[in-house]
Design a protein around this motif. Structure first.
Motif, PDB file in Angstrom:
ATOM      1  N   THR A  54     -70.078  84.625  -8.544  1.00 19.67           N
ATOM      2  CA  THR A  54     -70.956  84.539  -7.380  1.00 19.67           C
ATOM      3  C   THR A  54     -70.792  85.748  -6.481  1.00 19.67           C
ATOM      4  OG1 THR A  54     -70.866  82.118  -7.436  1.00 19.67           O
ATOM      5  CG2 THR A  54     -71.568  83.143  -5.376  1.00 19.67           C
ATOM      6  N   PHE A  55     -69.546  86.165  -6.287  1.00 20.62           N
ATOM      7  CA  PHE A  55     -69.247  87.324  -5.445  1.00 20.62           C
ATOM      8  C   PHE A  55     -69.894  88.585  -6.016  1.00 20.62           C
ATOM      9  CE2 PHE A  55     -66.174  90.803  -4.336  1.00 20.62           C
ATOM     10  CZ  PHE A  55     -66.418  90.812  -2.972  1.00 20.62           C
ATOM     11  N   TYR A  56     -69.765  88.787  -7.325  1.00 12.73           N
ATOM     12  CA  TYR A  56     -70.338  89.957  -7.985  1.00 12.73           C
ATOM     13  C   TYR A  56     -71.864  89.959  -7.864  1.00 12.73           C
ATOM     14  CZ  TYR A  56     -71.762  93.085 -11.786  1.00 12.73           C
ATOM     15  OH  TYR A  56     -72.356  94.075 -12.525  1.00 12.73           O
ATOM     16  N   GLU A  57     -72.488  88.827  -8.163  1.00 12.64           N
ATOM     17  CA  GLU A  57     -73.945  88.744  -8.107  1.00 12.64           C
ATOM     18  C   GLU A  57     -74.469  88.962  -6.692  1.00 12.64           C
ATOM     19  OE1 GLU A  57     -74.709  84.942  -9.810  1.00 12.64           O
ATOM     20  OE2 GLU A  57     -74.559  85.655 -11.888  1.00 12.64           O
ATOM     21  N   ARG A  58     -73.724  88.501  -5.695  1.00 12.46           N
ATOM     22  CA  ARG A  58     -74.145  88.705  -4.312  1.00 12.46           C
ATOM     23  C   ARG A  58     -74.110  90.180  -3.939  1.00 12.46           C
ATOM     24  NH1 ARG A  58     -70.916  85.332  -2.061  1.00 12.46           N
ATOM     25  NH2 ARG A  58     -69.344  86.737  -1.191  1.00 12.46           N
ATOM     26  N   LEU A  59     -73.076  90.884  -4.379  1.00  9.41           N
ATOM     27  CA  LEU A  59     -72.971  92.314  -4.081  1.00  9.41           C
ATOM     28  C   LEU A  59     -74.082  93.114  -4.758  1.00  9.41           C
ATOM     29  CD1 LEU A  59     -69.105  92.907  -4.323  1.00  9.41           C
ATOM     30  CD2 LEU A  59     -70.507  92.792  -2.264  1.00  9.41           C
ATOM     31  N   VAL A  60     -74.332  92.814  -6.033  1.00  9.91           N
ATOM     32  CA  VAL A  60     -75.392  93.505  -6.763  1.00  9.91           C
ATOM     33  C   VAL A  60     -76.746  93.199  -6.134  1.00  9.91           C
ATOM     34  CG1 VAL A  60     -76.587  93.688  -8.980  1.00  9.91           C
ATOM     35  CG2 VAL A  60     -74.087  93.582  -8.921  1.00  9.91           C
ATOM     36  N   GLY A  61     -76.917  91.943  -5.684  1.00 12.58           N
ATOM     37  CA  GLY A  61     -78.161  91.553  -5.036  1.00 12.58           C
ATOM     38  C   GLY A  61     -78.398  92.285  -3.728  1.00 12.58           C
ATOM     39  N   ARG A  62     -77.314  92.728  -3.106  1.00 10.30           N
ATOM     40  CA  ARG A  62     -77.423  93.484  -1.855  1.00 10.30           C
ATOM     41  C   ARG A  62     -77.665  94.972  -2.100  1.00 10.30           C
ATOM     42  NH1 ARG A  62     -72.290  91.052   1.585  1.00 10.30           N
ATOM     43  NH2 ARG A  62     -73.137  88.954   1.982  1.00 10.30           N
ATOM     44  N   GLY A  63     -77.738  95.357  -3.369  1.00  9.60           N
ATOM     45  CA  GLY A  63     -78.018  96.750  -3.683  1.00  9.60           C
ATOM     46  C   GLY A  63     -76.807  97.574  -4.061  1.00  9.60           C
ATOM     47  N   LYS A  64     -75.633  96.951  -4.140  1.00 16.97           N
ATOM     48  CA  LYS A  64     -74.441  97.676  -4.551  1.00 16.97           C
ATOM     49  C   LYS A  64     -74.542  98.006  -6.042  1.00 16.97           C
ATOM     50  CE  LYS A  64     -72.322  97.172  -0.555  1.00 16.97           C
ATOM     51  NZ  LYS A  64     -72.055  98.329   0.340  1.00 16.97           N
ATOM     52  N   SER A  65     -74.000  99.160  -6.422  1.00 19.74           N
ATOM     53  CA  SER A  65     -73.995  99.507  -7.837  1.00 19.74           C
ATOM     54  C   SER A  65     -73.063  98.560  -8.587  1.00 19.74           C
ATOM     55  CB  SER A  65     -73.518 100.953  -8.032  1.00 19.74           C
ATOM     56  OG  SER A  65     -72.145 101.072  -7.715  1.00 19.74           O
ATOM     57  N   LYS A  66     -73.298  98.408  -9.888  1.00 17.29           N
ATOM     58  CA  LYS A  66     -72.467  97.507 -10.684  1.00 17.29           C
ATOM     59  C   LYS A  66     -71.009  97.966 -10.701  1.00 17.29           C
ATOM     60  CE  LYS A  66     -76.164  95.781 -13.656  1.00 17.29           C
ATOM     61  NZ  LYS A  66     -76.658  95.617 -15.053  1.00 17.29           N
ATOM     62  N   LYS A  67     -70.809  99.270 -10.744  1.00 15.71           N
ATOM     63  CA  LYS A  67     -69.444  99.804 -10.752  1.00 15.71           C
ATOM     64  C   LYS A  67     -68.729  99.485  -9.448  1.00 15.71           C
ATOM     65  CE  LYS A  67     -66.799 104.071 -11.433  1.00 15.71           C
ATOM     66  NZ  LYS A  67     -66.879 105.526 -11.708  1.00 15.71           N
ATOM     67  N   LEU A  68     -69.439  99.668  -8.332  1.00 15.45           N
ATOM     68  CA  LEU A  68     -68.857  99.375  -7.029  1.00 15.45           C
ATOM     69  C   LEU A  68     -68.585  97.881  -6.878  1.00 15.45           C
ATOM     70  CD1 LEU A  68     -68.009 100.652  -4.346  1.00 15.45           C
ATOM     71  CD2 LEU A  68     -70.313 100.207  -3.486  1.00 15.45           C
ATOM     72  N   ALA A  69     -69.504  97.066  -7.373  1.00 17.32           N
ATOM     73  CA  ALA A  69     -69.330  95.617  -7.302  1.00 17.32           C
ATOM     74  C   ALA A  69     -68.137  95.173  -8.146  1.00 17.32           C
ATOM     75  CB  ALA A  69     -70.603  94.910  -7.765  1.00 17.32           C
ATOM     76  N   LEU A  70     -67.964  95.797  -9.311  1.00 16.86           N
ATOM     77  CA  LEU A  70     -66.831  95.461 -10.173  1.00 16.86           C
ATOM     78  C   LEU A  70     -65.512  95.818  -9.492  1.00 16.86           C
ATOM     79  CD1 LEU A  70     -65.601  94.563 -12.836  1.00 16.86           C
ATOM     80  CD2 LEU A  70     -66.025  96.858 -13.744  1.00 16.86           C
ATOM     81  N   THR A  71     -65.467  96.980  -8.840  1.00 14.53           N
ATOM     82  CA  THR A  71     -64.260  97.384  -8.115  1.00 14.53           C
ATOM     83  C   THR A  71     -63.949  96.395  -7.000  1.00 14.53           C
ATOM     84  OG1 THR A  71     -64.692  99.718  -8.596  1.00 14.53           O
ATOM     85  CG2 THR A  71     -63.179  99.229  -6.793  1.00 14.53           C
TER      86      THR A  71
END
Length: 251
Positions: A204-221
């Motif tokens: 959920t945390f990852y999907e929320r970050l990506v949904g906000r426009g964060k890159s996948k790499k940044l969201a993974l970090t």
């Protein structure tokens, strides 16, 4: 030095060199290096490493060797994609050998962990987190003994997953991570990739970050840091994953 019971601190060589430049010492000799390091230790007071037991050194050596074997196996698998004939046969034989070595090594690590009640309890505690398995938990026990003893910010900086500001005046630079313990970071990245599929909190945390426009790499970090902070709180308070959401961040 550690076996001789002398106090030892581990620093990034770049820190020592930058410190030398900041004090106007541009020349580099053994004598100058010794003076600079002594001055650095006095001024910066780096954290003293805890003295490792013989068991801890054995576990660390086994885990390092396992990491080397995994890297060799990955390289051979990559070569297998392009190999033919006798070369392919040789690679297949080597892969079988590496698999057997890894199996024996994992057994040795398991036996050594089982023989130490403190390690066993910590490993079992860490494994309650979806995405954290035997390999990751034993690596953390061996290579990150500070887990549970530091605040969330401190443990994040130690591992190298704390975003570093690059701001000047009105300019807001891109936050980046750097330094820290690369092997621990790589291990946690593997756990985060698994957790994004099987851990509802991290997913959920990852999907929320990506949904906000964060890159996948940044969201993974960011997921790696979140997992690390949760693990730190769990060990600090000796609470399994089921109660992790109610744990304070220990910041």
């Amino acid at each position: 030095m550690l076996p001789a019971d002398l106090p030892v601190a581990l620093i990034n060589p770049r820190q020592g060199r930058d410190f030398a430049k900041a004090t106007g010492k541009l020349a580099k000799t053994d004598a100058i290096d010794a003076q600079i390091l002594a001055h650095f230790g006095e001024a910066m007071q780096p954290q003293i490493l805890a003295v490792e037991s013989e068991e801890s050194r054995q576990l660390g050596d086994l885990i390092s060797r396992r990491r080397q074997l995994v890297e060799m196996r990955t390289a051979e698998k990559n070569r297998r994609e392009r190999a033919r004939g006798k070369a392919l046969v040789d690679i297949e034989a080597h892969l079988e050998y590496l698999d057997n070595c890894l199996e024996k090594l994992n057994q040795e690590i398991e036996e050594l962990t089982q023989a130490n009640q403190q390690w066993l309890e910590k490993v079992n505690l860490l494994k309650t987190v979806p995405g954290i398995g035997q390999v990751i938990s034993t690596t953390l026990v061996s290579d990150l003994p500070e887990l549970g003893q530091l605040t969330a910010k401190q443990i994040s900086r130690l591992v190298g997953v704390a975003p570093i500001n690059h701001d000047s005046g009105q300019h807001k630079g891109k936050r980046m991570i750097q330094g820290g313990r690369a092997q621990i970071r790589a291990t946690l990245y593997m756990g985060a990739v698994v957790a994004m599929r099987h851990n509802p909190v991290i997913k959920t945390f990852y999907e929320r970050l990506v949904g906000r426009g964060k890159s996948k790499k940044l969201a993974l970090t960011a997921c790696v840091r979140k997992i690390l902070v949760i693990l730190n709180a769990m060990v600090r308070q000796n609470q399994p994953w089921q109660l992790a959401d109610n744990l304070p961040p220990c910041s």
